[in-house]
Scaffold this active site. Sequence first.
Site, PDB file in Angstrom:
ATOM      1  N   LYS A   1     -55.205 137.852  17.465  1.00  9.71           N
ATOM      2  CA  LYS A   1     -55.171 139.036  16.597  1.00  9.71           C
ATOM      3  C   LYS A   1     -56.591 139.347  16.129  1.00  9.71           C
ATOM      4  CE  LYS A   1     -51.665 140.412  13.240  1.00  9.71           C
ATOM      5  NZ  LYS A   1     -50.961 139.949  12.035  1.00  9.71           N
TER       6      LYS A   1
HETATM    7  C1  E4P Z   1     -48.629 142.218  10.716  1.00 12.03           C
HETATM    8  O1  E4P Z   1     -49.079 141.738  11.722  1.00 12.03           O
HETATM    9  C2  E4P Z   1     -49.081 141.846   9.376  1.00 12.03           C
HETATM   10  O2  E4P Z   1     -49.130 140.448   9.326  1.00 12.03           O
HETATM   11  C3  E4P Z   1     -48.128 142.270   8.293  1.00 12.03           C
HETATM   12  O3  E4P Z   1     -47.095 143.087   8.811  1.00 12.03           O
HETATM   13  C4  E4P Z   1     -48.785 142.863   7.078  1.00 12.03           C
HETATM   14  O4  E4P Z   1     -47.787 143.198   6.160  1.00 12.03           O
HETATM   15  P1  E4P Z   1     -48.076 143.456   4.604  1.00 12.03           P
HETATM   16  O5  E4P Z   1     -48.619 144.849   4.476  1.00 12.03           O
HETATM   17  O6  E4P Z   1     -46.733 143.324   3.961  1.00 12.03           O
HETATM   18  O7  E4P Z   1     -49.054 142.403   4.158  1.00 12.03           O
END
Ligand code: E4P
Length: 214
Positions: free
Chosen positions: A83
């Site tokens: 990522k």
């Molecule tokens: C996705 O890859 C992220 O880890 C996640 O969806 C972020 O979500 P949040 O906005 O609730 O922190």
Amino acid sequence: MKLFLDSANLEEIREVASWGVLDGVTTNPSLCSKENATFEDNIRAICAVCAGPVSAECVSLRADEIVVEGRGLARIAPNVAVKIPICLEGLKATKTLHAEGVPVNMTLIFSASQALLAAKAGARFVSPFIGRLDDASEDGMALIEEIVQIFENYRFETEVIVASVRHPRHVVEAALVGADIATVPYGVMEKLVKHPLTDIGIERFLADWRKVRK
Ligand code: E4P
């Protein structure tokens, strides 16, 4: 549509895997920081539970450093997706990692132009954060529609992961607009299966069944 669990918690991941609906896992540094294991050990353990892609996030900011970090993450297990937050350095690193066969999940996407560049650089996945857009009085799902349309227009193989999901309607709407994947927190995953009329129905059937058995 594939369902990923947005969690770094092994118990939650094992539980959802046991339901037969788990296609992958996404983690991020904030989720990993809540767990009681080192980052690498945790990712390795998650990859052993979930056969699908498991996203592990880079924290380096320069392209050459992101590439080295990404290679290291990819060595943890064959199903790791690296990522990388969208930025120019991230795009450069994505180009290199993609050429080496490492799947990249380009994250922190908040615009269709960012998603387009990520796909062109070779990202395997893009993660638009719809909940955070909704929180800022924007329309997260409209962004998903735009990205899905653009990827269809030009037959990009990059898959759209609907991220920052807050409630079951986000998941349903993601499926309606043709997103490839929704990554869902555990609490929302549980809500997907719940309906009060189902609970009432089960109670009523059991009560009637007890009368029959008398
Ligand atoms: C996705 O890859 C992220 O880890 C996640 O969806 C972020 O979500 P949040 O906005 O609730 O922190």
